[in-house]
Design an enzyme around this catalytic site. Sequence first.
Site, mmCIF file in Angstrom:
data_model
loop_
_atom_site.group_PDB
_atom_site.id
_atom_site.type_symbol
_atom_site.label_atom_id
_atom_site.label_comp_id
_atom_site.label_asym_id
_atom_site.label_seq_id
_atom_site.Cartn_x
_atom_site.Cartn_y
_atom_site.Cartn_z
ATOM 1 N N SER A 30 0.861 -1.181 0.000
ATOM 2 C CA SER A 30 0.000 0.000 0.000
ATOM 3 C C SER A 30 0.900 1.234 0.000
ATOM 4 O O SER A 30 2.118 1.131 0.160
ATOM 5 C CB SER A 30 -0.890 0.009 1.246
ATOM 6 O OG SER A 30 -0.085 0.164 2.412
ATOM 7 N N ARG A 31 0.298 2.395 -0.154
ATOM 8 C CA ARG A 31 1.097 3.624 -0.119
ATOM 9 C C ARG A 31 1.725 3.820 1.264
ATOM 10 O O ARG A 31 2.850 4.300 1.390
ATOM 11 C CB ARG A 31 0.222 4.825 -0.487
ATOM 12 C CG ARG A 31 -0.269 4.794 -1.932
ATOM 13 C CD ARG A 31 -1.097 6.005 -2.280
ATOM 14 N NE ARG A 31 -1.720 5.868 -3.578
ATOM 15 C CZ ARG A 31 -1.138 6.206 -4.734
ATOM 16 N NH1 ARG A 31 0.079 6.698 -4.727
ATOM 17 N NH2 ARG A 31 -1.765 6.046 -5.882
#
Length: 551
Positions: A30-31
């Site tokens: 994920s970011r």
Amino acid sequence: MYITTTKKGVADMDKLPSSVKYIYAYIRRSRQDMQREKKTGQDTLTEQRTLLTNLLNKYYNHYDWDMYDELGSGADAIEERPTFAQILKEIEAAPPRTMAIFVKEISRLGRGNYEQMGIVEKIITSKVLYVITPTQIFDPLNDSDMDYIKFNMFFANMEYSKITKRMRDARYTYAAQGRWMTGGGGIPFGYKFNSNTQKLEPNEDTAWVVQKIFQMYTSQTNRLGYNAISTQLTKEGIPTPTGKTYWRPIVIRRMLRNPVYIGTVQFKTTIIRNKKKIKLDEEDWIVTPNAHPPLVSRETFDLAGEIMEENKNSPKVRLDFEPQPLAGLIICSSCGNKMQRQYSTQHYKKKDGTESVYHKEFMQCLACKVYMKYRAIEDEILRILQEDFIQVDSSLLKERLEELIDLDKLQQKNEVSPTDRVTIILKQLETIDGELTALRRMLRKGQITDEEYEEDRGELLKQKVEKERQLSFLQTENTREQISEINVEEIQEGFKTLYDLYMNGDLSRGEKNEILRGIFDYIVLEKTGKGKFDLNAFINPKIIMNSLTSQ
């Protein structure tokens, strides 16, 4: 719902239906994972892999399963996650209730826009795809489970929107400080990206090319346009910004108008709405001067803009007299004379009252009354170049080059009769002498200026010297022995470069003619039927001479 969690907080796998035959274990960054990795150096992908593998071996070891890694960025769009896109494709092709997907958390399935999440939701429900997390199994046939999945996807989307907005605002702030906010991608040719300062720095390997382009375009003594610059760079073998062999004039134009080369950063010039790029008004742009070292001076950049504006507004009279691509190349097999281009339009009225225009373009020999479609000839020439000179085995090409200067062999094969190479060149020399005479008459009558006379005369004399060199080369006794010394692979590579430039470069018709005449000395056209013809193309001896000279 099929399942409640166990005391250990791990899903009770006994409740997973027996119809399930395969489990996709899907991991991705994920970011937030990517940001954490930058700060701590942790490998979040390995952590996920270890967690899911341990659980699969412990609770799902009698199911067929594989681990699928998304190795790219933290993108959320399905098309930017090739591994996930392939998983969805395989699930769509499988029977319902036979597949499950194992993820660390629901948000790993994605948290993009509603359209993207709608695609995922549709596949989950239509294929009854069971979603497994470390703490629970979600059954698509259970309304409560689907509500929970939808809520998590909705919540993830809202979180994604907030993060995106914060990141966008931060990028605007940093751009105003002169930082280059495309990161390591989209770096302008001539620069490199410093990841510590997030600013551009001159790239010694390519900065000189940018300066050379501006110098050629703004030179007071030998000024060149886009097409001429692209041709020159291609001839010199200088790679393009994308590493290709040919330069497109439009690339030159964009570079000449890009303020990044005077140290200015421009950001927020466009926005994306509904997958469409919209250009903003200049007053909304973020413009930061002196953000990084310039490659050219402000004076040079402004002069390039002035020249560009002058050329834009000036009449293109000279271009109207540029030669067509096949000018001076095609010779009639019957009489040995050059064939000429004939162009006309015919207007027809349709039954509904509207008018249609038919464009007629031919190569013709008036003496022999031979007419052939212009574009058909051009297409056949390009086919010959591609198939007979570029793609052909190098040993066969060497034999062909030997034949091209062996007049006795050519005569035996009837490939040049009655227009052998020496005869053609002698006729070309006669034509040049006639054009020099006509030029002197035009000067005496005041039809051209002294400057125009000297310019055109210089070009004709250059052609004459070249033809005389070719004639001397063909008449030399040891020419055939010299052919064995040439580098055929190098010649083929040159053909390929010119072919790519002709097909893909943004060239004028005159520049296309220069390319074809640089490759071919002349091309004999023989009519074989109504609208049908054969071409015998002869390589320009200059290619062989240059190859021998360079050794």
